[in-house]
Design a protein around this motif. Structure first.
Motif, mmCIF file in Angstrom:
data_model
loop_
_atom_site.group_PDB
_atom_site.id
_atom_site.type_symbol
_atom_site.label_atom_id
_atom_site.label_comp_id
_atom_site.label_asym_id
_atom_site.label_seq_id
_atom_site.Cartn_x
_atom_site.Cartn_y
_atom_site.Cartn_z
ATOM 1 N N CYS A 59 59.216 28.479 -18.398
ATOM 2 C CA CYS A 59 58.079 29.183 -18.976
ATOM 3 C C CYS A 59 58.107 30.618 -18.453
ATOM 4 N N HIS A 60 57.240 31.466 -19.024
ATOM 5 C CA HIS A 60 57.202 32.845 -18.521
ATOM 6 C C HIS A 60 56.310 32.922 -17.273
ATOM 7 N N HIS A 61 56.338 34.089 -16.649
ATOM 8 C CA HIS A 61 55.704 34.247 -15.350
ATOM 9 C C HIS A 61 54.193 33.992 -15.361
ATOM 10 N N ALA A 62 53.511 34.368 -16.440
ATOM 11 C CA ALA A 62 52.055 34.165 -16.454
ATOM 12 C C ALA A 62 51.740 32.672 -16.575
ATOM 13 N N ASP A 63 52.525 31.938 -17.350
ATOM 14 C CA ASP A 63 52.322 30.484 -17.424
ATOM 15 C C ASP A 63 52.699 29.835 -16.097
ATOM 16 N N PHE A 113 52.498 31.123 -13.147
ATOM 17 C CA PHE A 113 51.428 31.357 -12.174
ATOM 18 C C PHE A 113 50.105 30.749 -12.620
ATOM 19 N N SER A 114 49.980 30.385 -13.895
ATOM 20 C CA SER A 114 48.816 29.590 -14.301
ATOM 21 C C SER A 114 48.890 28.206 -13.668
#
Lengths: 227, 221
Positions: free
Chosen positions: B92-96, B98-99
């Motif tokens: 996944c990408h970084h915002a996901d 860190f979610s």
């Protein structure tokens, strides 16, 4: 016919102004758009604010951009890479500003910018020096601090596949900050390893829809190496 | 503190520390391991127990390091080491990513630390208020966001000072976050009463341990 694919680096980089905020994808060297950084060096914009997870390694890519005194400020979570010699030298000499941001806050600030959310509350950093000077609020019994979005004038993105509408896929951990840089920036510039015909990328597999992308250049450089 | 007062005890080795922590991770937990000794924990999860490892750079379901001829150049962890994916893994990408951390979805994060206080404060990112360019990475997100935070670290610094303290002298990563500490000398829970000793290295007495620990140690109630 919409065609976001350009044929030269000069076309890709045209219009980047001095003083721009540049959001840079990549984590370590994986997914880092090195060709675009070289293109930016060639293009000549200066007085830049660069947001990236790391502050460059060795004397290439972002480190070279900094070494040429083109970066006024760096926003990152981890300035100490494997070989941060350029950053350390500039920083000690007071020639570059540094804003340290927790990695998740950095990512979320980019997503917020892409989503039109000007600020958000987070528990990350509460009770630390990251919280100094920031608005605090208690919500549901826990304390949070307010963090503002991070909008890019320019986003530099490395993708695995792209089509002429700007739809993107990424490879393995090469995804990292790239989709966020694309959505958070006014001008999203992509280097892609593979150019696909429209419709060739399964709509179910598109990670970054083309609406977040402005221009694409085909840069089939192969695999990343070294960090 | 007199070294001669402690006749013979055997501190845990780093692999033993990792093994002790791994033994306490139940099946089904989503776990993030910090850079350094905590990374070793994944090598000691008992065979047949499914634990899912996460890395900040968008990797969930991470497997062990690849054999040299099977390196995937696009597949690294947050420590920028080559890793593998297990069947069932995802990117996944970084915002996901860190979610997963900030949204409270990780069952456990294990970090190294410079200091842990007996109220659970952790300092692990900068060794001075005036550190010129400290590197925080994802440590503050992990410490504030995971459901529980364990620390794996040496009990004392190289010069013998206790890393278990009443108040951290280094800049905090997060206040009141640490739930358990695995050191080369002991396993210690952080509770409302302070540090509670769950186990010690063979041959070590509570007095020996206290002599090496700034904060007051308690026995389980």
């Amino acid at each position: 016919m919409i065609n976001k694919i350009v044929q030269s680096m000069a076309d890709l980089m045209s219009g980047i102004k001095d003083g721009s905020v540049v959001l840079l994808g990549g984590f370590g060297s994986v997914g880092q758009p090195n060709a675009l950084i070289d293109g930016l060096i060639e293009q000549g914009a200066k007085d830049l604010v660069v947001a990236a997870n790391n502050a460059g390694a060795g004397h290439v890519g972002l480190a070279r951009l900094m070494e040429l005194n083109r970066v006024r400020k760096i926003i990152c979570s981890f300035p100490r890479s494997s070989d941060p010699v350029v950053f350390e030298t500039l920083y000690r000499a007071g020639k570059i500003e540094l804003e340290i941001v927790p990695q998740g806050t950095l990512a979320e600030r980019m997503r917020a910018a892409g989503a039109g959310v000007p600020a958000f509350f987070t528990a990350t950093g509460v009770g630390t020096k990251m919280a100094v000077g920031k608005e605090h609020r208690e919500i549901g019994g826990r304390t949070y601090i307010l963090e503002e979005w991070l909008k890019g004038d320019v986003g530099l993105v490395e993708a695995w596949e792209a089509d002429r509408w700007g739809n993107l896929t990424f490879k393995q951990s090469g995804r990292n900050f790239n989709p966020l840089c694309a959505m958070a920036s006014d001008l999203s510039l992509v280097q892609a390893q593979h150019i696909r015909e429209l419709g060739e990328i399964d709509p179910d597999h598109v990670v970054t829809p083309g609406i977040f992308v402005d221009r694409v250049l085909h840069v089939p450089y192969g695999d990343p190496s070294g960090f | 503190m007199s070294e001669t007062a402690v006749a013979s005890f055997k501190p845990f080795t780093r692999p033993q520390m990792a093994q002790r922590a791994a033994a306490d991770i139940p099946e089904g937990w989503y776990v993030n391991l910090g850079i350094g000794i905590p990374t070793m924990i994944s090598d000691y999860v008992p065979a047949g127990r499914e634990v899912i490892f996460h890395s900040e750079n968008g990797v969930l379901g991470m497997g062990p390091a690849p054999e040299k001829d099977k390196i995937e150049p696009w597949l690294i962890n947050a420590g920028k080491q080559y890793v593998t994916m297990l069947p069932g893994g995802s990117f996944c990408h970084h915002a996901d990513s860190f979610s997963m951390i900030r949204g409270g979805h990780l069952d456990l994060c294990v970090l190294g630390a410079f200091q842990v206080a007996d109220n659970g404060d952790i300092a692990n990112w900068a060794t001075s208020e005036n550190d010129t360019a400290p590197a925080v990475g994802g440590a503050m997100d992990l410490a504030a966001g995971a459901k529980r935070l364990w620390v794996l670290m040496e009990h004392t610094t190289k010069d013998g000072s206790s890393k278990l303290v009443t108040k951290c002298s280094y800049p905090l990563t997060a206040p009141g976050a640490v739930k358990r500490i695995y050191t080369n000398l002991a396993t210690i829970d952080v509770t409302d009463r302070g540090f509670v000793v769950l186990g010690m290295a063979p041959g070590l007495s509570l007095e020996d341990l206290q002599a090496r620990t700034d904060a007051k140690l308690h026995l389980p109630a």
